[in-house]
Design a protein around this motif. Structure first.
Motif, PDB file in Angstrom:
ATOM      1  N   ASN A  38      12.661   7.995  -3.311  1.00 31.47           N
ATOM      2  CA  ASN A  38      12.571   9.066  -4.304  1.00 31.47           C
ATOM      3  C   ASN A  38      12.894   8.566  -5.710  1.00 31.47           C
ATOM      4  O   ASN A  38      12.270   9.002  -6.689  1.00 31.47           O
ATOM      5  CB  ASN A  38      13.514  10.213  -3.935  1.00 31.47           C
ATOM      6  N   TYR A  41       9.931   6.640  -7.018  1.00 27.97           N
ATOM      7  CA  TYR A  41       8.870   7.564  -7.431  1.00 27.97           C
ATOM      8  C   TYR A  41       9.202   8.200  -8.786  1.00 27.97           C
ATOM      9  O   TYR A  41       8.332   8.296  -9.662  1.00 27.97           O
ATOM     10  CB  TYR A  41       8.679   8.652  -6.379  1.00 27.97           C
ATOM     11  N   LYS A  45       6.995   7.807 -12.239  1.00 26.23           N
ATOM     12  CA  LYS A  45       6.479   8.953 -12.993  1.00 26.23           C
ATOM     13  C   LYS A  45       6.943   8.911 -14.447  1.00 26.23           C
ATOM     14  O   LYS A  45       6.200   9.285 -15.352  1.00 26.23           O
ATOM     15  CB  LYS A  45       6.924  10.258 -12.324  1.00 26.23           C
ATOM     16  N   PHE A  60       4.548   2.136  -8.043  1.00 22.67           N
ATOM     17  CA  PHE A  60       3.838   2.880  -7.000  1.00 22.67           C
ATOM     18  C   PHE A  60       3.481   1.959  -5.829  1.00 22.67           C
ATOM     19  O   PHE A  60       3.517   2.379  -4.669  1.00 22.67           O
ATOM     20  CB  PHE A  60       2.579   3.528  -7.571  1.00 22.67           C
ATOM     21  N   LEU A  63       6.482   1.512  -3.749  1.00 22.37           N
ATOM     22  CA  LEU A  63       6.743   2.729  -2.990  1.00 22.37           C
ATOM     23  C   LEU A  63       5.807   2.853  -1.790  1.00 22.37           C
ATOM     24  O   LEU A  63       6.226   3.304  -0.717  1.00 22.37           O
ATOM     25  CB  LEU A  63       6.591   3.946  -3.906  1.00 22.37           C
ATOM     26  N   GLU A  64       4.563   2.444  -1.965  1.00 20.15           N
ATOM     27  CA  GLU A  64       3.630   2.475  -0.836  1.00 20.15           C
ATOM     28  C   GLU A  64       4.155   1.652   0.333  1.00 20.15           C
ATOM     29  O   GLU A  64       4.016   2.040   1.500  1.00 20.15           O
ATOM     30  CB  GLU A  64       2.262   1.937  -1.262  1.00 20.15           C
ATOM     31  N   LEU A  72       5.097  10.751   0.890  1.00 23.17           N
ATOM     32  CA  LEU A  72       5.427  10.190  -0.416  1.00 23.17           C
ATOM     33  C   LEU A  72       4.590   8.949  -0.698  1.00 23.17           C
ATOM     34  O   LEU A  72       4.172   8.722  -1.847  1.00 23.17           O
ATOM     35  CB  LEU A  72       6.916   9.852  -0.486  1.00 23.17           C
ATOM     36  N   GLN A  75       1.241  10.142  -1.806  1.00 28.02           N
ATOM     37  CA  GLN A  75       1.294  10.604  -3.185  1.00 28.02           C
ATOM     38  C   GLN A  75       1.336   9.430  -4.152  1.00 28.02           C
ATOM     39  O   GLN A  75       0.707   9.459  -5.223  1.00 28.02           O
ATOM     40  CB  GLN A  75       2.518  11.494  -3.395  1.00 28.02           C
ATOM     41  N   ALA A  76       2.053   8.377  -3.764  1.00 25.23           N
ATOM     42  CA  ALA A  76       2.129   7.180  -4.612  1.00 25.23           C
ATOM     43  C   ALA A  76       0.754   6.559  -4.785  1.00 25.23           C
ATOM     44  O   ALA A  76       0.408   6.073  -5.868  1.00 25.23           O
ATOM     45  CB  ALA A  76       3.100   6.173  -3.997  1.00 25.23           C
ATOM     46  N   ASP A  79      -1.151   8.675  -7.270  1.00 24.32           N
ATOM     47  CA  ASP A  79      -0.620   8.479  -8.615  1.00 24.32           C
ATOM     48  C   ASP A  79      -0.952   7.095  -9.147  1.00 24.32           C
ATOM     49  O   ASP A  79      -1.152   6.911 -10.360  1.00 24.32           O
ATOM     50  CB  ASP A  79       0.894   8.699  -8.620  1.00 24.32           C
TER      51      ASP A  79
END
Length: 268
Positions: A38, A41, A45, A60, A63-64, A72, A75-76, A79
């Motif tokens: 989190n 992320y 952002k 990102f 995060l993947e 999540l 979403q990454a 984004d």
């Protein structure tokens, strides 16, 4: 002597090892190593909001990997595609979106993925959506426009209730108008060079392939003028009746061709 050579080799290996260890010791530590998904992320952002898209893409991607298999991570990926798009990297953005669409066909965010794919291919600074340029989409590469149309079409057909569907429909209309205008540009080019049969054929293509778009008014006028130049009066008169019936207030028969400095989309 053999012992001396062995000692030299050992010394060389030891020195090489020390250099290697020294190089490893100077490796920059990963500041995100202890971050939660989190937090990564949120930081990504923030970078997007600051316009640091290259930094955002790197976060990102981390995060993947860290949150693989979770919403999540999905979403990454979306984004990251957006960050590539904003960074002026449409090829990377499309590749990321294609991968998302392939891997997550049942995702609740699939409508957004299709929308963003359409946006990436759409010339966002042209036509109806900007007053900063006088060059319309019809004068540019048509492949991206057609790809954009297909993405929007899939979005509207598969997700008619999507929040993105109304705008997608509007952009589809713009693209269709533009593709028709592209044919009319070519038809006028031929007409001005007295290639009247070629002008008639291209104008007819626009009329056949595209229905109810503004560009068809000029297409009909080009046909009227071309038939007149060829002395084909019956076809000229028939086409003029069609023009007057569909466009009773047409200025073409009085004023001739519109100025090239007045984009076709301004009539909207």
């Amino acid at each position: 002597m053999p012992h001396a050579k062995l000692s030299a080799v050992c010394a060389w290996m030891l020195a090489t090892g020390l250099v290697f260890l020294s190089a490893c010791s100077t490796t920059t530590p990963d500041p995100t190593a202890a971050w939660s998904p989190n937090k990564i992320y949120a930081e990504a952002k923030d970078e997007v909001s600051l316009g640091a898209f290259d930094k955002a893409v790197a976060l990102f991607e981390k995060l993947e990997g860290r949150a693989a298999g979770t919403p999540l991570a999905q979403q990454a990926q979306l984004d990251k595609a957006y960050a590539h798009y904003k960074a002026g990297e449409p090829v990377l953005a499309i590749a990321t979106l294609d991968r998302f669409i392939k891997l997550h066909p049942a995702s609740p965010a699939l409508d957004y993925a299709l929308y963003l794919k359409g946006i990436v291919n759409f010339n966002d600074d042209l036509g109806l959506f900007s007053s900063l340029t006088r060059q319309d989409l019809a004068e540019r590469d048509q492949k991206a426009a057609k790809d954009s149309f297909e993405s929007f079409k899939e979005l509207v057909s598969r997700f008619p209730d999507s929040r993105y569907a109304p705008e997608a429909s509007q952009r589809m209309n713009y693209i269709v108008n533009s593709l028709a205008q592209s044919e009319v540009h070519v038809a006028r080019y031929y007409f001005e060079r007295r290639a009247y049969l070629a002008a008639i054929n291209r104008a007819q293509t626009a009329i056949t392939d595209y229905q109810g778009v503004p560009a068809l008014e000029e297409a009909l006028f080009i046909m009227v003028k071309s038939y007149d130049a060829l002395g084909m009066t019956a076809l000229r008169d028939d086409t003029q009746r069609v023009l007057e019936k569909n466009y009773p207030q047409t200025p073409y028969l009085v004023q001739g061709f519109k100025s090239r400095n007045d984009p076709w989309w301004k009539i909207w």
